[in-house]
Write a protein that holds these residues in place. Structure first.
Motif, PDB file in Angstrom:
ATOM      1  N   PRO A 118      28.936  33.143 103.739  1.00 32.93           N
ATOM      2  CA  PRO A 118      29.969  34.154 103.481  1.00 32.93           C
ATOM      3  C   PRO A 118      30.343  34.164 102.005  1.00 32.93           C
ATOM      4  CG  PRO A 118      30.945  32.206 104.486  1.00 32.93           C
ATOM      5  CD  PRO A 118      29.468  31.974 104.470  1.00 32.93           C
ATOM      6  N   VAL A 119      30.595  35.339 101.465  1.00 38.39           N
ATOM      7  CA  VAL A 119      31.018  35.462 100.068  1.00 38.39           C
ATOM      8  C   VAL A 119      32.526  35.258 100.010  1.00 38.39           C
ATOM      9  CG1 VAL A 119      31.068  36.928  98.018  1.00 38.39           C
ATOM     10  CG2 VAL A 119      29.138  37.068  99.614  1.00 38.39           C
ATOM     11  N   GLU A 120      32.963  34.370  99.134  1.00 42.10           N
ATOM     12  CA  GLU A 120      34.385  34.050  99.030  1.00 42.10           C
ATOM     13  C   GLU A 120      35.214  35.294  98.713  1.00 42.10           C
ATOM     14  OE1 GLU A 120      35.231  30.752  96.403  1.00 42.10           O
ATOM     15  OE2 GLU A 120      33.266  29.863  96.799  1.00 42.10           O
ATOM     16  N   GLY A 121      36.357  35.375  99.374  1.00 38.60           N
ATOM     17  CA  GLY A 121      37.304  36.445  99.067  1.00 38.60           C
ATOM     18  C   GLY A 121      37.111  37.724  99.854  1.00 38.60           C
ATOM     19  N   PHE A 122      36.157  37.761 100.795  1.00 39.36           N
ATOM     20  CA  PHE A 122      35.901  38.987 101.547  1.00 39.36           C
ATOM     21  C   PHE A 122      36.221  38.846 103.037  1.00 39.36           C
ATOM     22  CE2 PHE A 122      33.524  39.709  97.716  1.00 39.36           C
ATOM     23  CZ  PHE A 122      33.565  41.075  97.518  1.00 39.36           C
ATOM     24  N   ASP A 123      36.936  37.781 103.409  1.00 37.35           N
ATOM     25  CA  ASP A 123      37.388  37.597 104.792  1.00 37.35           C
ATOM     26  C   ASP A 123      36.245  37.714 105.792  1.00 37.35           C
ATOM     27  OD1 ASP A 123      40.057  37.307 103.950  1.00 37.35           O
ATOM     28  OD2 ASP A 123      40.331  39.485 103.922  1.00 37.35           O
ATOM     29  N   ARG A 157      17.075  30.592  95.844  1.00 39.00           N
ATOM     30  CA  ARG A 157      17.997  30.839  94.728  1.00 39.00           C
ATOM     31  C   ARG A 157      19.446  30.499  95.061  1.00 39.00           C
ATOM     32  NH1 ARG A 157      16.050  33.620  90.298  1.00 39.00           N
ATOM     33  NH2 ARG A 157      13.788  33.491  90.281  1.00 39.00           N
ATOM     34  N   LYS A 158      19.665  29.681  96.069  1.00 41.44           N
ATOM     35  CA  LYS A 158      21.029  29.382  96.509  1.00 41.44           C
ATOM     36  C   LYS A 158      21.836  28.681  95.411  1.00 41.44           C
ATOM     37  CE  LYS A 158      23.854  29.212 100.184  1.00 41.44           C
ATOM     38  NZ  LYS A 158      23.445  28.416 101.350  1.00 41.44           N
ATOM     39  N   ALA A 159      21.231  27.726  94.714  1.00 43.96           N
ATOM     40  CA  ALA A 159      21.949  27.017  93.654  1.00 43.96           C
ATOM     41  C   ALA A 159      22.328  27.973  92.528  1.00 43.96           C
ATOM     42  CB  ALA A 159      21.109  25.857  93.115  1.00 43.96           C
ATOM     43  N   LEU A 160      21.433  28.925  92.228  1.00 39.55           N
ATOM     44  CA  LEU A 160      21.724  29.910  91.192  1.00 39.55           C
ATOM     45  C   LEU A 160      22.856  30.830  91.645  1.00 39.55           C
ATOM     46  CD1 LEU A 160      20.725  30.800  88.392  1.00 39.55           C
ATOM     47  CD2 LEU A 160      19.209  32.421  89.546  1.00 39.55           C
ATOM     48  N   ALA A 163      26.067  29.009  91.235  1.00 40.48           N
ATOM     49  CA  ALA A 163      26.486  28.999  89.830  1.00 40.48           C
ATOM     50  C   ALA A 163      27.166  30.316  89.463  1.00 40.48           C
ATOM     51  CB  ALA A 163      25.282  28.747  88.928  1.00 40.48           C
ATOM     52  N   GLY A 164      26.623  31.433  89.985  1.00 41.32           N
ATOM     53  CA  GLY A 164      27.245  32.731  89.731  1.00 41.32           C
ATOM     54  C   GLY A 164      28.647  32.811  90.306  1.00 41.32           C
ATOM     55  N   ALA A 168      32.753  32.963  88.349  1.00 36.97           N
ATOM     56  CA  ALA A 168      33.864  33.859  88.687  1.00 36.97           C
ATOM     57  C   ALA A 168      35.065  33.135  89.273  1.00 36.97           C
ATOM     58  CB  ALA A 168      33.382  34.921  89.677  1.00 36.97           C
ATOM     59  N   THR A 169      34.935  31.841  89.565  1.00 38.73           N
ATOM     60  CA  THR A 169      36.020  31.106  90.205  1.00 38.73           C
ATOM     61  C   THR A 169      36.396  29.863  89.402  1.00 38.73           C
ATOM     62  OG1 THR A 169      34.365  30.013  91.633  1.00 38.73           O
ATOM     63  CG2 THR A 169      35.473  31.965  92.510  1.00 38.73           C
ATOM     64  N   GLY A 170      35.689  28.776  89.624  1.00 36.49           N
ATOM     65  CA  GLY A 170      36.046  27.507  88.992  1.00 36.49           C
ATOM     66  C   GLY A 170      36.009  27.539  87.480  1.00 36.49           C
ATOM     67  N   LEU A 171      35.059  28.306  86.899  1.00 36.27           N
ATOM     68  CA  LEU A 171      34.978  28.376  85.443  1.00 36.27           C
ATOM     69  C   LEU A 171      35.897  29.447  84.862  1.00 36.27           C
ATOM     70  CD1 LEU A 171      31.116  27.939  84.947  1.00 36.27           C
ATOM     71  CD2 LEU A 171      32.916  26.260  84.518  1.00 36.27           C
ATOM     72  N   ALA A 172      36.252  30.434  85.674  1.00 35.62           N
ATOM     73  CA  ALA A 172      37.136  31.498  85.184  1.00 35.62           C
ATOM     74  C   ALA A 172      38.600  31.073  85.197  1.00 35.62           C
ATOM     75  CB  ALA A 172      36.950  32.757  86.032  1.00 35.62           C
TER      76      ALA A 172
END
Length: 278
Positions: A118-123, A157-160, A163-164, A168-172
């Motif tokens: 699941p993509v975070e933030g999309f319930d 490409r899961k690790a990549l 990272a994306g 948008a989260t931990g680094l932002a």
């Protein structure tokens, strides 16, 4: 034929599986490290029924695996011992940081393999599926429901992807915190500093959505060395740590956006005056 079976252990309580539409219709046998735990997981999901042997998975088209990362190699070896026609099976990793490459042994014997996240933030209304095309199709069927969308990415490409997400989260978040703390150092009230930073971050995001990298603006874009020097020096007087963070980010951004960063490297002594004097 029952659609899906589940091999599960660990933190099932937080799993997106609990919120899959019509899971009670889609899920059949559930196996875990013990029959008792399998029963507990089934009750928690409100779907499926506990079993004690992999033989009970024989009629299932899809095998869902939700296990701690360190257990996956042994789980794969255990599955390989099952005397099934693997060309008729799909194995999907759920709630996993790993990608489908950890299932390569199963792919070798004919199984379609993939992962579903699941993509975070999309319930739980947006998922990313990775792996073979058949596995992605099966993932779409499994989580399919009103307003649920599954997008695909290239295998392995899961690790990549992670990272994306981290960008948008931990680094932002530290950038947002640095902005608020710097505004606070000017004497601006905390709530007002948050309001300004929020508005500017939202404005930057909207600009990027419209124009991509062309939306980049400010003194870094025009290589205004004096403006950046003043900012770095002011930051250093307030917080050497923030000054270093600002400078290193500016340096990396210039390189990422294909600038000659020489003009910025000349400001290193403003960000780290003590180190430069040694």
């Amino acid at each position: 034929m029952v659609y899906a079976a589940l091999l599960a252990a660990g933190k099932t309580r937080d799993s997106f599986l609990r919120r899959v539409p019509r899971l009670d219709v889609k899920l059949g046998p559930v196996r875990s490290t013990s029959f008792r735990l399998a029963s507990r997981i089934s009750n928690l999901l409100g779907a499926g029924y506990p079993v004690g042997h992999l033989n009970d998975f024989a009629s299932c088209r899809v095998i869902l695996v939700s296990m701690p990362e360190s257990w996956l190699p042994s789980i794969v070896d255990e599955l390989l011992e099952a005397p099934w026609d693997w060309k008729a099976k799909t194995v999907l990793l759920c709630n996993s940081e790993s990608d489908s490459s950890v299932l390569d042994k199963l792919a070798f014997v004919g199984a379609a393999t993939g992962s579903l996240t699941p993509v975070e933030g999309f319930d739980d209304r947006l998922f990313v599926a990775e792996g073979q095309s058949k596995a992605i199709r099966m993932a779409r069927i499994f989580v399919g429901g009103p307003d649920v969308r599954v997008i695909s990415m290239e295998p392995g490409r899961k690790a990549l992807y992670s990272a994306g997400i981290n960008f948008a989260t931990g680094l932002a978040l530290p950038l947002l915190a640095a902005s608020v703390e710097t505004l606070r150092a000017c004497g601006i009230h905390h709530n007002e500093a948050q309001m300004i930073a929020d508005r500017l971050f939202q404005r930057t995001l909207r600009s990027y959505m419209k124009a991509g990298r062309r939306a980049w603006e400010g003194p870094l874009l025009v290589q205004d060395q004096q403006a950046i020097r003043r900012q770095v020096q002011a930051l250093f007087l307030t917080s050497p740590q923030l000054a270093g963070y600002f400078y290193e980010n500016a340096l990396q951004i210039a390189q990422l956006f294909k600038q000659d960063a020489k003009w910025l490297s000349e400001l290193e002594e403003d960000a780290y005056p003590k180190a430069a004097s040694q």
